[in-house]
Write a protein that holds these residues in place. Structure first.
Motif, short mmCIF file in Angstrom:
data_model
loop_
_atom_site.label_atom_id
_atom_site.label_comp_id
_atom_site.label_asym_id
_atom_site.label_seq_id
_atom_site.Cartn_x
_atom_site.Cartn_y
_atom_site.Cartn_z
N GLU A 1 0.80 -1.22 0.00
CA GLU A 1 0.00 0.00 0.00
C GLU A 1 0.84 1.27 0.00
O GLU A 1 0.29 2.37 0.12
N ALA A 2 2.14 1.16 -0.16
CA ALA A 2 3.02 2.33 -0.09
C ALA A 2 2.82 3.29 -1.27
O ALA A 2 2.95 4.50 -1.12
N SER A 3 2.52 2.75 -2.45
CA SER A 3 2.36 3.59 -3.63
C SER A 3 1.60 2.82 -4.70
O SER A 3 1.37 1.60 -4.59
N ASP A 4 1.20 3.53 -5.76
CA ASP A 4 0.53 2.88 -6.88
C ASP A 4 1.45 1.84 -7.52
O ASP A 4 0.99 0.79 -8.00
N VAL A 5 2.74 2.13 -7.53
CA VAL A 5 3.71 1.24 -8.18
C VAL A 5 3.81 -0.08 -7.42
O VAL A 5 3.72 -1.16 -8.00
N SER A 6 4.02 0.00 -6.10
CA SER A 6 4.14 -1.22 -5.31
C SER A 6 2.83 -2.00 -5.29
O SER A 6 2.82 -3.24 -5.28
N ASN A 7 1.72 -1.30 -5.34
CA ASN A 7 0.42 -1.97 -5.36
C ASN A 7 0.20 -2.71 -6.67
O ASN A 7 -0.32 -3.83 -6.70
N ALA A 8 0.63 -2.10 -7.78
CA ALA A 8 0.51 -2.74 -9.09
C ALA A 8 1.40 -3.98 -9.17
O ALA A 8 1.01 -5.01 -9.70
N GLU A 9 2.61 -3.88 -8.61
CA GLU A 9 3.52 -5.02 -8.61
C GLU A 9 2.94 -6.16 -7.77
O GLU A 9 3.03 -7.33 -8.15
N ALA A 10 2.36 -5.81 -6.63
CA ALA A 10 1.75 -6.82 -5.78
C ALA A 10 0.58 -7.51 -6.49
O ALA A 10 0.40 -8.73 -6.38
N GLY A 11 -0.21 -6.74 -7.23
CA GLY A 11 -1.31 -7.31 -7.98
C GLY A 11 -0.83 -8.27 -9.05
O GLY A 11 -1.42 -9.33 -9.27
N TYR A 12 0.28 -7.89 -9.72
CA TYR A 12 0.86 -8.77 -10.73
C TYR A 12 1.31 -10.08 -10.09
O TYR A 12 1.04 -11.17 -10.63
N TRP A 13 1.97 -9.99 -8.93
CA TRP A 13 2.46 -11.21 -8.27
C TRP A 13 1.33 -12.11 -7.83
O TRP A 13 1.43 -13.33 -7.88
N ASP A 14 0.24 -11.51 -7.37
CA ASP A 14 -0.91 -12.33 -6.95
C ASP A 14 -1.40 -13.22 -8.08
O ASP A 14 -1.65 -14.43 -7.89
N SER A 15 -1.55 -12.64 -9.27
CA SER A 15 -2.03 -13.41 -10.41
C SER A 15 -0.99 -14.41 -10.89
O SER A 15 -1.33 -15.55 -11.27
N ASP A 16 0.28 -14.01 -10.87
CA ASP A 16 1.33 -14.90 -11.34
C ASP A 16 1.51 -16.10 -10.40
O ASP A 16 1.73 -17.22 -10.85
N LEU A 17 1.42 -15.85 -9.11
CA LEU A 17 1.55 -16.94 -8.14
C LEU A 17 0.42 -17.96 -8.29
O LEU A 17 0.63 -19.16 -8.11
N ALA A 18 -0.76 -17.46 -8.62
CA ALA A 18 -1.90 -18.38 -8.83
C ALA A 18 -1.61 -19.31 -10.00
O ALA A 18 -1.91 -20.52 -9.94
N SER A 19 -1.01 -18.78 -11.07
CA SER A 19 -0.66 -19.61 -12.23
C SER A 19 0.43 -20.61 -11.86
O SER A 19 0.36 -21.79 -12.24
N ARG A 20 1.42 -20.17 -11.12
CA ARG A 20 2.52 -21.06 -10.74
C ARG A 20 2.03 -22.21 -9.86
O ARG A 20 2.52 -23.34 -9.98
N GLU A 21 1.08 -21.93 -9.00
CA GLU A 21 0.57 -22.97 -8.12
C GLU A 21 -0.07 -24.09 -8.93
O GLU A 21 0.13 -25.28 -8.65
N ILE A 22 -0.81 -23.71 -9.97
CA ILE A 22 -1.45 -24.71 -10.83
C ILE A 22 -0.41 -25.47 -11.64
O ILE A 22 -0.47 -26.70 -11.78
N GLU A 23 0.56 -24.74 -12.21
CA GLU A 23 1.62 -25.39 -12.99
C GLU A 23 2.36 -26.43 -12.15
O GLU A 23 2.64 -27.53 -12.61
N ALA A 24 2.70 -26.06 -10.92
CA ALA A 24 3.43 -26.97 -10.04
C ALA A 24 2.60 -28.19 -9.69
O ALA A 24 3.12 -29.31 -9.61
N ARG A 25 1.32 -27.99 -9.50
CA ARG A 25 0.43 -29.09 -9.13
C ARG A 25 0.31 -30.09 -10.29
O ARG A 25 0.26 -31.30 -10.08
N ILE A 26 0.27 -29.55 -11.51
CA ILE A 26 0.13 -30.42 -12.69
C ILE A 26 1.45 -31.07 -13.08
O ILE A 26 1.53 -32.27 -13.31
N GLN A 27 2.52 -30.25 -13.15
CA GLN A 27 3.80 -30.81 -13.58
C GLN A 27 5.00 -30.01 -13.05
O GLN A 27 5.71 -30.46 -12.17
N THR A 28 5.25 -28.82 -13.61
CA THR A 28 6.43 -28.06 -13.23
C THR A 28 6.24 -26.59 -13.56
O THR A 28 5.52 -26.25 -14.51
N ILE A 29 6.86 -25.71 -12.80
CA ILE A 29 6.75 -24.28 -13.05
C ILE A 29 7.74 -23.85 -14.12
O ILE A 29 8.71 -24.56 -14.41
#
Length: 388
Positions: free
Chosen positions: A174-202
């Motif tokens: 919540e420090a700035s728009d920049v850090s908030n946007a980066e956090a939002g990107y990571w949230d979505s990317d981590l969700a994809s990685r979790e599925i990739e790892a569960r199926i086979q590999t990241i």
């Protein structure tokens, strides 16, 4: 000529769509087919571990980092701390030496790299002194959850698992728009990685926190980073690179766009090679879902810089052909205009911030390509001060 331009338009448009929308959505659908698969853990597995921290002029955070590692919940007789100092010229080395003297009961070592060649080279050199079974690597400015190492190690439940990545949590979201946007990107990317790892590999890891079997460590070219190179290397060897998001590292994102832009430029220092680093990736029959994962999660994203340019130029040639092309061109123009408005006004608007952040991400790819073509890409960089 018209068919050629339309082919460019639709191909580039597909790359953008698939990278940002199509692949994440398709992955969620595929993930439902494998919903019965869960991350397995074995907390009884407690091998010897070395926690390696690469540091170049990290006097601001290195003491906090060392104290943070001492608080980890892992058997003290099975954990070692290794600081690989990449030719630090500030007080980093002195701080580490003093820390070692104050904690003679702990296994702490300082490895001094004589010539600065970047993080990967420092890891390559320091790893040759490691004798433990598992090698955990983490950044100097990443503070670890107490259970981070225990969680990473517990995920090595079979011999074919060679790499485990933790979860990066943005501490200053919540420090700035920049850090908030980066956090939002990571949230979505981590969700994809979790599925990739569960199926086979990241397809990529995270430099803040990850681990590999020491015996399977590979010396990569210093221009490469483990985040992108390690999961790919192990996948092509028939091994699994997975993630355990219960292993958490806390780190600050860049709070000003200049810092975040520099970080992304550094991340793109091998972008041209990363589009398709090995032709074997295309062998779906051998690598199965990994081929699909890499194309969507990496190849298409690494092509955004050129795809956006081609789709805009080709659209300009087609704008009078039909209402569809007119609307598409107007939409693209409006998108870039909104990013410009954010730059000129610094308006506190979430939508403008997201659009601006996305455009900065694409622009950083262009700079990365320029640096590669002009020989300016280097294996080391100056850290972003707002992340310390």
């Amino acid at each position: 000529m018209g068919i050629f331009i339309k082919t460019l338009f639709y191909t580039s448009g597909f790359i953008i769509f698939w990278a940002m929308i199509g692949y994440p959505v398709s992955l969620k659908i595929i993930g439902r087919l494998y919903k019965s698969r869960k991350l397995e853990k074995d907390y009884s597995y407690q091998p010897t571990v070395t926690v390696m921290v690469v540091a170049h002029n990290e006097e601001k955070v290195i003491l906090e980092k060392l104290n943070n590692i001492l608080e980890l919940d892992y058997p003290k007789d099975k954990i070692e701390i290794l600081v690989a100092s990449d030719n630090s010229t500030d007080q980093t080395n002195d701080i580490v030496r003093e820390f070692i003297e104050r904690h003679p009961e702990c296994k702490i070592r300082l490895y001094e790299v004589k010539t600065r060649k970047g993080k990967t080279n420092a890891q390559n050199e320091a790893q040759k002194t490691v004798t433990t079974e598992i090698l955990v690597m983490t950044d100097a400015n990443s503070m670890l959850d107490r259970n981070a190492v225990k969680e990473l190690v517990a995920a090595f439940t079979s011999d074919n698992i060679a790499y485990v990545s933790g979860r990066l949590a943005i501490a200053n979201r919540e420090a700035s728009d920049v850090s908030n946007a980066e956090a939002g990107y990571w949230d979505s990317d981590l969700a994809s990685r979790e599925i990739e790892a569960r199926i086979q590999t990241i397809t990529a890891g995270n430099g803040a926190l990850y681990a590999c079997r020491n015996i399977e460590y590979h010396d990569f070219d210093p221009i490469q980073c483990h985040d992108a190179a390690m999961p790919l290397y192990y996948a092509l060897k028939g091994k699994r690179a997975i993630c355990n998001h219960d292993a958490v590292a806390y780190e600050k994102a860049g709070e000003v766009i200049e810092d975040e832009f520099k970080r992304k430029v550094r991340m793109n220092r091998t972008i041209l090679k990363a589009i398709l680093p090995d032709i074997r990736i295309l062998n779906f029959f051998k690598y199965k879902w990994f081929s699909f994962f890499y194309f969507g999660h990496r190849t298409c994203r690494y092509l955004l810089w050129i795809a956006h340019l081609i789709v805009l130029i080709s659209n300009a040639f087609l704008v009078t052909d039909s209402w569809f092309y007119s609307i598409a061109f107007s939409g693209q123009s409006l998108f870039y205009l909104l990013a410009l408005i954010k730059v000129l006004t610094n308006a506190n608007n979430r939508i403008l911030a997201i659009i601006h952040y996305y455009c900065i991400t694409v622009a950083s790819q262009w700079v990365g390509v320029y640096n590669i073509l002009t020989g300016r890409s280097k294996p080391f960089w100056e850290k972003a001060e707002s992340t310390r």
